[in-house]
Design a protein around this motif. Sequence first.
Motif, PDB file in Angstrom:
ATOM      1  N   LYS A  79       0.820  -1.216   0.000  1.00 30.59           N
ATOM      2  CA  LYS A  79       0.000   0.000   0.000  1.00 30.59           C
ATOM      3  C   LYS A  79       0.855   1.267   0.000  1.00 30.59           C
ATOM      4  O   LYS A  79       0.529   2.238  -0.662  1.00 30.59           O
ATOM      5  CB  LYS A  79      -0.914   0.041   1.234  1.00 30.59           C
ATOM      6  CG  LYS A  79      -2.087  -0.887   1.186  1.00 30.59           C
ATOM      7  CD  LYS A  79      -2.909  -0.705   2.459  1.00 30.59           C
ATOM      8  CE  LYS A  79      -4.109  -1.616   2.501  1.00 30.59           C
ATOM      9  NZ  LYS A  79      -4.884  -1.415   3.744  1.00 30.59           N
ATOM     10  N   SER A  80       1.961   1.233   0.776  1.00 35.29           N
ATOM     11  CA  SER A  80       2.722   2.464   0.990  1.00 35.29           C
ATOM     12  C   SER A  80       4.089   2.492   0.329  1.00 35.29           C
ATOM     13  O   SER A  80       4.668   3.558   0.179  1.00 35.29           O
ATOM     14  CB  SER A  80       2.921   2.675   2.489  1.00 35.29           C
ATOM     15  OG  SER A  80       3.788   1.672   2.990  1.00 35.29           O
ATOM     16  N   ASP A 103      -3.636   3.666   7.777  1.00 34.17           N
ATOM     17  CA  ASP A 103      -4.507   3.683   6.599  1.00 34.17           C
ATOM     18  C   ASP A 103      -5.808   4.350   7.025  1.00 34.17           C
ATOM     19  O   ASP A 103      -6.540   3.835   7.863  1.00 34.17           O
ATOM     20  CB  ASP A 103      -4.762   2.247   6.133  1.00 34.17           C
ATOM     21  CG  ASP A 103      -5.658   2.165   4.904  1.00 34.17           C
ATOM     22  OD1 ASP A 103      -6.401   3.120   4.619  1.00 34.17           O
ATOM     23  OD2 ASP A 103      -5.630   1.116   4.235  1.00 34.17           O
ATOM     24  N   ASN A 119      -9.143   5.503   5.434  1.00 31.07           N
ATOM     25  CA  ASN A 119     -10.003   5.398   4.240  1.00 31.07           C
ATOM     26  C   ASN A 119      -9.188   5.210   2.966  1.00 31.07           C
ATOM     27  O   ASN A 119      -9.474   5.831   1.937  1.00 31.07           O
ATOM     28  CB  ASN A 119     -10.923   6.616   4.115  1.00 31.07           C
ATOM     29  CG  ASN A 119     -12.126   6.522   5.021  1.00 31.07           C
ATOM     30  OD1 ASN A 119     -12.272   5.588   5.792  1.00 31.07           O
ATOM     31  ND2 ASN A 119     -12.996   7.507   4.936  1.00 31.07           N
ATOM     32  N   LYS A 154      -5.988   5.995   2.417  1.00 29.58           N
ATOM     33  CA  LYS A 154      -4.842   6.897   2.268  1.00 29.58           C
ATOM     34  C   LYS A 154      -3.841   6.574   3.370  1.00 29.58           C
ATOM     35  O   LYS A 154      -4.178   6.571   4.548  1.00 29.58           O
ATOM     36  CB  LYS A 154      -5.289   8.348   2.340  1.00 29.58           C
ATOM     37  CG  LYS A 154      -6.188   8.697   1.171  1.00 29.58           C
ATOM     38  CD  LYS A 154      -6.493  10.152   1.103  1.00 29.58           C
ATOM     39  CE  LYS A 154      -7.294  10.371  -0.168  1.00 29.58           C
ATOM     40  NZ  LYS A 154      -8.160  11.464  -0.144  1.00 29.58           N
ATOM     41  N   ARG A 166      -1.033  15.586   8.911  1.00 27.75           N
ATOM     42  CA  ARG A 166      -1.710  14.806   7.858  1.00 27.75           C
ATOM     43  C   ARG A 166      -2.863  13.981   8.446  1.00 27.75           C
ATOM     44  O   ARG A 166      -3.935  13.885   7.847  1.00 27.75           O
ATOM     45  CB  ARG A 166      -0.691  13.896   7.163  1.00 27.75           C
ATOM     46  CG  ARG A 166      -1.281  13.056   6.049  1.00 27.75           C
ATOM     47  CD  ARG A 166      -1.675  13.912   4.859  1.00 27.75           C
ATOM     48  NE  ARG A 166      -2.091  13.012   3.766  1.00 27.75           N
ATOM     49  CZ  ARG A 166      -3.064  13.289   2.936  1.00 27.75           C
ATOM     50  NH1 ARG A 166      -3.708  14.431   3.010  1.00 27.75           N
ATOM     51  NH2 ARG A 166      -3.384  12.429   1.988  1.00 27.75           N
ATOM     52  N   LEU A 211      -6.784  14.301   7.385  1.00 24.34           N
ATOM     53  CA  LEU A 211      -7.587  13.195   6.864  1.00 24.34           C
ATOM     54  C   LEU A 211      -8.776  12.852   7.754  1.00 24.34           C
ATOM     55  O   LEU A 211      -9.821  12.418   7.268  1.00 24.34           O
ATOM     56  CB  LEU A 211      -6.714  11.956   6.643  1.00 24.34           C
ATOM     57  CG  LEU A 211      -5.684  12.050   5.520  1.00 24.34           C
ATOM     58  CD1 LEU A 211      -4.769  10.850   5.533  1.00 24.34           C
ATOM     59  CD2 LEU A 211      -6.375  12.194   4.172  1.00 24.34           C
TER      60      LEU A 211
END
Length: 190
Positions: free
Chosen positions: A159-160, A169, A171, A173, A182, A186
């Motif tokens: 994922k990253s 994570d 949703n 992001k 950040r 989010l």
Amino acid sequence: MHINSFNELQTALKEHKNLFLLLYKSGSGQSDCALQNIRIAEKAAGREVLLADVNNVRDIHPQYGVNSAPSMLEFTGGKLKNVIKGCQTEEYYRSTLSGTGFSIQPAGDEKPAKRVTVYTTPTCTWCNTIKTYFREKKINFTEVNVASDPARAEEMAKKSGQQGVPQTDINGKMVIGFDKNRINELLEIR
């Protein structure tokens, strides 16, 4: 009350659309911790948590993709709403059982709650910092210990593109490390 099979759980869900089920492993320190804290929280919240020992009941956790114990499953309207992994504090369980916190519910029904997964390891100090921050802000999150779950560690890295923890994570992001700005952006924390 102990649940001994997936069929028993389905029957309970027909009778009570909103319930909690703790999947635990008898003899495990983390499970013993969760059981103890949940028993205290049940009394304070006036709510009962159903129990299933994964040493004996092997057909529930695969139905919901749960691969670690302890995990508390929250059902609303007969459907799985949330999975809380690991041992949490008595206050956290009490708040969850009474519905007074630890989730983001915007005013009105226009937006669903944020889905938050924190990838951690037991020895990571920043992992503890981010979990404490989420609890202070009453953010409901799922913890994944990547040290004991290589498949989830691989999922996180895909994922990253990163292997360090913590990673969060939100949703879909990914946030690397404890990037408070950040995370606040989010999660719409002001």
